[in-house]
Design a protein around this motif. Structure first.
Motif, PDB file in Angstrom:
ATOM      1  N   LYS A  21       0.826  -1.214   0.000  1.00 58.29           N
ATOM      2  CA  LYS A  21       0.000   0.000   0.000  1.00 58.29           C
ATOM      3  C   LYS A  21       0.855   1.257   0.000  1.00 58.29           C
ATOM      4  O   LYS A  21       0.538   2.230  -0.676  1.00 58.29           O
ATOM      5  CB  LYS A  21      -0.958   0.010   1.202  1.00 58.29           C
ATOM      6  N   ILE A  22       1.943   1.237   0.757  1.00 63.29           N
ATOM      7  CA  ILE A  22       2.835   2.408   0.801  1.00 63.29           C
ATOM      8  C   ILE A  22       3.486   2.606  -0.558  1.00 63.29           C
ATOM      9  O   ILE A  22       3.478   3.706  -1.119  1.00 63.29           O
ATOM     10  CB  ILE A  22       3.900   2.248   1.908  1.00 63.29           C
ATOM     11  N   LEU A  23       4.052   1.547  -1.103  1.00 63.85           N
ATOM     12  CA  LEU A  23       4.766   1.638  -2.378  1.00 63.85           C
ATOM     13  C   LEU A  23       3.845   1.928  -3.558  1.00 63.85           C
ATOM     14  O   LEU A  23       4.281   2.488  -4.563  1.00 63.85           O
ATOM     15  CB  LEU A  23       5.564   0.355  -2.628  1.00 63.85           C
ATOM     16  N   SER A  24       2.579   1.573  -3.435  1.00 62.01           N
ATOM     17  CA  SER A  24       1.603   1.840  -4.499  1.00 62.01           C
ATOM     18  C   SER A  24       0.999   3.232  -4.403  1.00 62.01           C
ATOM     19  O   SER A  24       0.304   3.669  -5.324  1.00 62.01           O
ATOM     20  CB  SER A  24       0.470   0.812  -4.446  1.00 62.01           C
ATOM     21  N   HIS A  25       1.228   3.901  -3.299  1.00 58.00           N
ATOM     22  CA  HIS A  25       0.673   5.247  -3.110  1.00 58.00           C
ATOM     23  C   HIS A  25       1.280   6.170  -4.165  1.00 58.00           C
ATOM     24  O   HIS A  25       2.499   6.219  -4.330  1.00 58.00           O
ATOM     25  CB  HIS A  25       0.985   5.753  -1.704  1.00 58.00           C
TER      26      HIS A  25
END
Length: 196
Positions: free
Chosen positions: A149-153
């Motif tokens: 989720k962080i890296l896809s933000h």
């Protein structure tokens, strides 16, 4: 720290006054319930008249910071993070800890996801005072879904940042995951930032 010191250092900062009301009578099943305090805390936070969900200490810590720092159960933390009036999702304490960094460092994946899903959350690239991001901490705890989720933000740009704290010793989040043998997190990070 004794209870009186905790009261003076934490509670007075939160401007909470103590009631001199008599203690309630407890039934035997209340005393035997090992989850009574947690259930009471969750119920209080969820009560429609609860108004102190955004109160901060002099260190800039919210109720969510405090319950995570006290290592209270994730259910209580989640109740605060999802509270309809909670608007301090971007609060940063004097040590640079955001709600997301703390949740990741405590392994609270549901709290991390609740924060990341909020439209008003803007601290995706925040770093603590040692340069560690929530991704470093999520990697450290092997929270693969949180790493994703962080890296896809769309605004996250710190995938290769090195943190210099004693905990991470000049490592990227991928280095942390590999060093701690957190295979699921390492796989997700490698997919987004490439091999080290």
């Amino acid at each position: 720290m004794c209870l009186n010191e905790m009261h003076e250092s934490c509670m007075s900062c939160m401007q909470v006054s103590c009631s001199k009301a008599p203690l309630p009578a407890l039934r035997e099943e209340d005393v035997a319930n090992s989850y009574a305090l947690l259930e009471a805390g969750v119920l209080q936070v969820q009560h429609p008249n609860f108004r102190h969900v955004n109160q901060k200490t002099k260190e800039g810590r919210t109720a969510l910071h405090l319950v995570m720092l006290k290592k209270l159960p994730e259910d209580l933390c989640l109740a605060i993070a999802k509270h309809k009036d909670f608007n301090e999702v971007n609060a940063v304490d004097t040590f640079g800890y955001t709600q997301l960094i703390l949740a990741a460092s405590k392994g609270m994946s549901q709290v991390c996801k609740a924060i990341l899903d909020r439209d008003d959350f803007v601290g995706i690239n925040a770093q603590d005072k040692w340069g560690a991001t929530a991704l470093h901490w999520a990697a450290d705890q092997d929270l693969a879904e949180v790493c994703e989720k962080i890296l896809s933000h769309p605004e996250f740009v710190e995938g290769n940042r090195r943190a210099w704290s004693f905990a991470f010793e000049d490592k990227t989040a991928l280095d942390v995951a590999l060093n701690r043998n957190c295979k699921a997190a390492a796989e997700v990070i490698r997919k987004h930032v490439g091999p080290r």
